[in-house]
Design a protein around this motif. Structure first.
Motif, PDB file in Angstrom:
ATOM      1  N   PHE A  44      50.133  36.823  43.977  1.00  0.00           N
ATOM      2  CA  PHE A  44      49.760  35.507  43.452  1.00  0.00           C
ATOM      3  C   PHE A  44      49.830  34.463  44.564  1.00  0.00           C
ATOM      4  N   TYR A  45      48.782  33.646  44.634  1.00  0.00           N
ATOM      5  CA  TYR A  45      48.730  32.501  45.533  1.00  0.00           C
ATOM      6  C   TYR A  45      48.501  31.257  44.687  1.00  0.00           C
ATOM      7  N   SER A  46      49.285  30.241  44.909  1.00  0.00           N
ATOM      8  CA  SER A  46      49.252  29.076  44.024  1.00  0.00           C
ATOM      9  C   SER A  46      47.906  28.361  44.031  1.00  0.00           C
ATOM     10  N   SER A  47      47.181  28.453  45.146  1.00  0.00           N
ATOM     11  CA  SER A  47      45.932  27.701  45.243  1.00  0.00           C
ATOM     12  C   SER A  47      44.705  28.510  44.835  1.00  0.00           C
ATOM     13  N   THR A  48      44.773  29.827  44.879  1.00  0.00           N
ATOM     14  CA  THR A  48      43.580  30.648  44.619  1.00  0.00           C
ATOM     15  C   THR A  48      43.752  31.655  43.498  1.00  0.00           C
ATOM     16  N   TYR A  84      40.387  39.196  50.947  1.00  0.00           N
ATOM     17  CA  TYR A  84      40.757  37.865  51.437  1.00  0.00           C
ATOM     18  C   TYR A  84      40.128  36.755  50.589  1.00  0.00           C
ATOM     19  N   ALA A  85      38.854  36.888  50.218  1.00  0.00           N
ATOM     20  CA  ALA A  85      38.156  35.791  49.534  1.00  0.00           C
ATOM     21  C   ALA A  85      38.029  35.991  48.033  1.00  0.00           C
ATOM     22  N   TYR A  86      38.014  37.216  47.562  1.00  0.00           N
ATOM     23  CA  TYR A  86      37.711  37.487  46.157  1.00  0.00           C
ATOM     24  C   TYR A  86      38.993  37.834  45.405  1.00  0.00           C
ATOM     25  N   ASN A  87      39.297  37.033  44.376  1.00  0.00           N
ATOM     26  CA  ASN A  87      40.466  37.321  43.557  1.00  0.00           C
ATOM     27  C   ASN A  87      40.124  38.356  42.501  1.00  0.00           C
ATOM     28  N   ASN A 128      39.204  38.204  39.556  1.00  0.00           N
ATOM     29  CA  ASN A 128      38.050  37.920  38.705  1.00  0.00           C
ATOM     30  C   ASN A 128      36.726  38.317  39.354  1.00  0.00           C
ATOM     31  N   ASP A 129      36.726  38.491  40.659  1.00  0.00           N
ATOM     32  CA  ASP A 129      35.500  38.842  41.371  1.00  0.00           C
ATOM     33  C   ASP A 129      35.517  40.257  41.937  1.00  0.00           C
ATOM     34  N   LEU A 130      36.676  40.744  42.339  1.00  0.00           N
ATOM     35  CA  LEU A 130      36.743  42.055  42.994  1.00  0.00           C
ATOM     36  C   LEU A 130      38.026  42.752  42.567  1.00  0.00           C
ATOM     37  N   MET A 131      37.908  44.005  42.163  1.00  0.00           N
ATOM     38  CA  MET A 131      39.040  44.795  41.712  1.00  0.00           C
ATOM     39  C   MET A 131      39.229  45.985  42.662  1.00  0.00           C
ATOM     40  N   LEU A 132      40.290  45.943  43.460  1.00  0.00           N
ATOM     41  CA  LEU A 132      40.621  47.056  44.348  1.00  0.00           C
ATOM     42  C   LEU A 132      41.429  48.102  43.593  1.00  0.00           C
ATOM     43  N   TYR A 133      41.121  49.365  43.831  1.00  0.00           N
ATOM     44  CA  TYR A 133      41.875  50.457  43.196  1.00  0.00           C
ATOM     45  C   TYR A 133      41.799  51.676  44.099  1.00  0.00           C
ATOM     46  N   TRP A 134      42.762  52.565  43.929  1.00  0.00           N
ATOM     47  CA  TRP A 134      42.753  53.824  44.674  1.00  0.00           C
ATOM     48  C   TRP A 134      41.696  54.746  44.070  1.00  0.00           C
ATOM     49  N   TRP A 180      45.371  35.168  41.409  1.00  0.00           N
ATOM     50  CA  TRP A 180      45.885  36.534  41.537  1.00  0.00           C
ATOM     51  C   TRP A 180      44.892  37.407  42.294  1.00  0.00           C
ATOM     52  N   TYR A 181      45.446  38.292  43.121  1.00  0.00           N
ATOM     53  CA  TYR A 181      44.630  39.217  43.916  1.00  0.00           C
ATOM     54  C   TYR A 181      45.182  40.637  43.754  1.00  0.00           C
ATOM     55  N   ASN A 182      44.261  41.581  43.715  1.00  0.00           N
ATOM     56  CA  ASN A 182      44.672  42.993  43.711  1.00  0.00           C
ATOM     57  C   ASN A 182      45.176  43.390  45.094  1.00  0.00           C
ATOM     58  N   ARG A 183      46.267  44.123  45.122  1.00  0.00           N
ATOM     59  CA  ARG A 183      46.856  44.550  46.401  1.00  0.00           C
ATOM     60  C   ARG A 183      47.226  46.028  46.319  1.00  0.00           C
TER      61      ARG A 183
END
Length: 472
Positions: free
Chosen positions: A252-256, A211-214, A216-222, A258-261
């Motif tokens: 992608f969120y315009s204000s924050t 929710y908070a970390y894009n 650049n800060d947090l990388m989610l992976y399987w 790219w985020y891993n999903r």
């Protein structure tokens, strides 16, 4: 004299000695009870925490304090992620699906219970260990350290199970590697396409994201690739699970940014047998029941009308029941096509009898006008074996001849009259125009029932062949 006085003193001391011991013991007991009473009051007042001066801590509480000291929790700011200011923190995800509790077509959502496990490394929690064994904690320690803020995208409701304790596990290894596991039930949105309902296949997915970390800060992976998603044996009442597959992407969120999903994709194929029993078979029976009116005498108006109205109302009830259990979509579903086509067949059977009754009435009125049929003529005696009224059963010898027109029945000739056969070499000509055929059918309205007995079943059979070949 002195000896007597000394003896008296010894006797007094001997008598006072037991009393002194008894008073000392009573005072000690009172003091001990007072300490316990003070300790219990202090425990109740401070919510279960007893001052070290009042009562010695038990082993579990002392172990928790030692663990916090070992992990140096008070020495770090766990409001910041590990490696803040550096590269993105890798967080591995591992999911085990316990059950799919429900799937709702009306709300377009599903409910799933799963075990969500996180893997990352936090050097701030590293501790020395000679045996290299990990330490396992529950939810009480989780609230004091940093954990990933993973949430479910498009979720409507979710909760962590808390019977008998919160289903949370934290396992810390000496090198700072952490395993964080929670048991969650989540209700999430599933965009369903009902164009082929109930012969449909639905693709649903559960999406996980920080929710908070894009990125650049947090990388989610399987954690283990395709093996990161495991399922127990899941059996659903209306669906068969064809496939479970993990995948990943970026949001992608315009204000924050790219985020891993991460995606948990699964394919659901609907069982048709339930709808065959509840919808299709009753509909087929109602259509076939409407055909019974073709074999009922065309003059039995109450019987044929009541049968037609009953089948129409039953079809309306079936359509209403199916629509109530489905979402209000703006497109046509496969079950709607079948139900409304069947309703059309039932409705046409009612219209068919209306046409038969009308043509019969017109025919009789014309005969009464042209042939002057006696009013006391019993029409029930002119019934054929198949239950239809035939005009050639009326003896018109006593009536005056009427000029034959294209609309006059060819069977209205006198029964005993003889018609000369055409001579050899002559050619018979018949006007097979549409107007002539319609006039012939109007003058022989009983033939409409005869044709309907064949046309309606064949048309409905053809419709079923086309329908099931397209959607099955």
């Amino acid at each position: 004299m002195r000896l007597a006085l000394l003896a008296l003193r010894l006797m007094v001391l001997a008598w006072l000695w037991p009393v002194t011991r008894l008073n000392s013991s009573t005072f000690a007991n009172k003091k001990r009870h007072k300490e316990v009473y003070v300790g219990e009051n202090t425990k109740a007042k401070h919510g279960g925490r007893v001052d070290l001066k009042m009562k010695k801590l038990d082993s579990t509480k002392s172990l928790l304090i030692k663990s916090e000291q070992l992990l140096r929790i008070e020495d770090h700011d766990f409001a910041m992620r590990p490696g803040f200011g550096g590269s993105a923190l890798p967080v591995g995800i591992d999911v085990q699906v316990e059950s799919i509790d429900s799937i709702s077509e009306v709300n377009m959502d599903f409910t799933m219970t799963l075990y969500l496990r996180h893997y990352w490394q936090d050097d701030r929690l590293a501790f020395p260990s000679s045996s290299n064994k990990s330490r396992t904690f529950d939810a009480r320690l989780v609230k004091k350290i940093w954990v990933p803020d993973v949430f479910f995208v498009h979720s409507k409701r979710s909760f962590i199970h808390d019977t008998t304790m919160e289903n949370i596990m934290l396992r810390v290894f000496p090198d700072g590697n952490i395993l964080y596991s929670v048991r969650i039930t989540v209700t999430a949105l599933c965009s369903m396409d009902f164009s082929s309902f109930p012969l449909d296949t639905q693709n649903c997915s559960l999406e996980l994201e920080s929710y908070a970390y894009n990125e650049n800060d947090l990388m989610l992976y399987w954690k283990n690739g395709n093996d990161s998603l495991r399922t127990d044996e899941i059996v659903l009442s209306q669906f068969f699970i064809e496939d479970f597959q993990p995948s990943f992407g970026l949001a992608f969120y315009s204000s924050t940014g790219w985020y891993n999903r991460l995606y948990i994709n699964f394919i659901l194929r609907r069982h048709i047998f339930f709808f065959m029993l509840q919808t299709y078979f009753p509909t087929m029976l109602m259509v076939m029941l409407s055909w019974v009116s073709f074999w009922i005498d065309r003059r039995a108006v109450p019987a044929r009308v009541s049968l037609g109205i009953t089948t129409v109302l039953t079809m309306s009830t079936i359509i209403t029941g199916v629509s109530a259990s489905m979402p209000q979509v703006s497109y046509v579903k496969a079950v709607d096509i079948y139900l409304w086509a069947s309703f059309l067949f039932v409705f046409l059977s009612v219209i068919e009898y209306a046409a038969v009754n009308y043509f019969t009435t017109v025919e009789e009125m014309k005969k009464l006008k042209n042939a002057k049929i006696p009013s006391n003529f019993d029409t029930t005696q002119a019934m054929a074996f198949d239950g239809c009224f035939h005009d050639n059963d009326i003896d018109l010898v006593s009536f005056p001849e009427v000029s034959i027109t294209p609309t006059t029945d060819r069977n209205t000739q006198p029964r005993n009259s003889t018609i000369s056969a055409p001579t050899e070499g002559t050619r018979l000509r018949r006007r097979n125009t549409l107007k002539y055929n319609l006039s012939f059918i109007r003058s022989n309205s009983y033939m409409i029932d005869s044709y309907s007995r064949v046309i309606f079943p064949m048309a409905y059979l053809l419709f079923n062949i086309i329908y099931w070949s397209l959607y099955a």
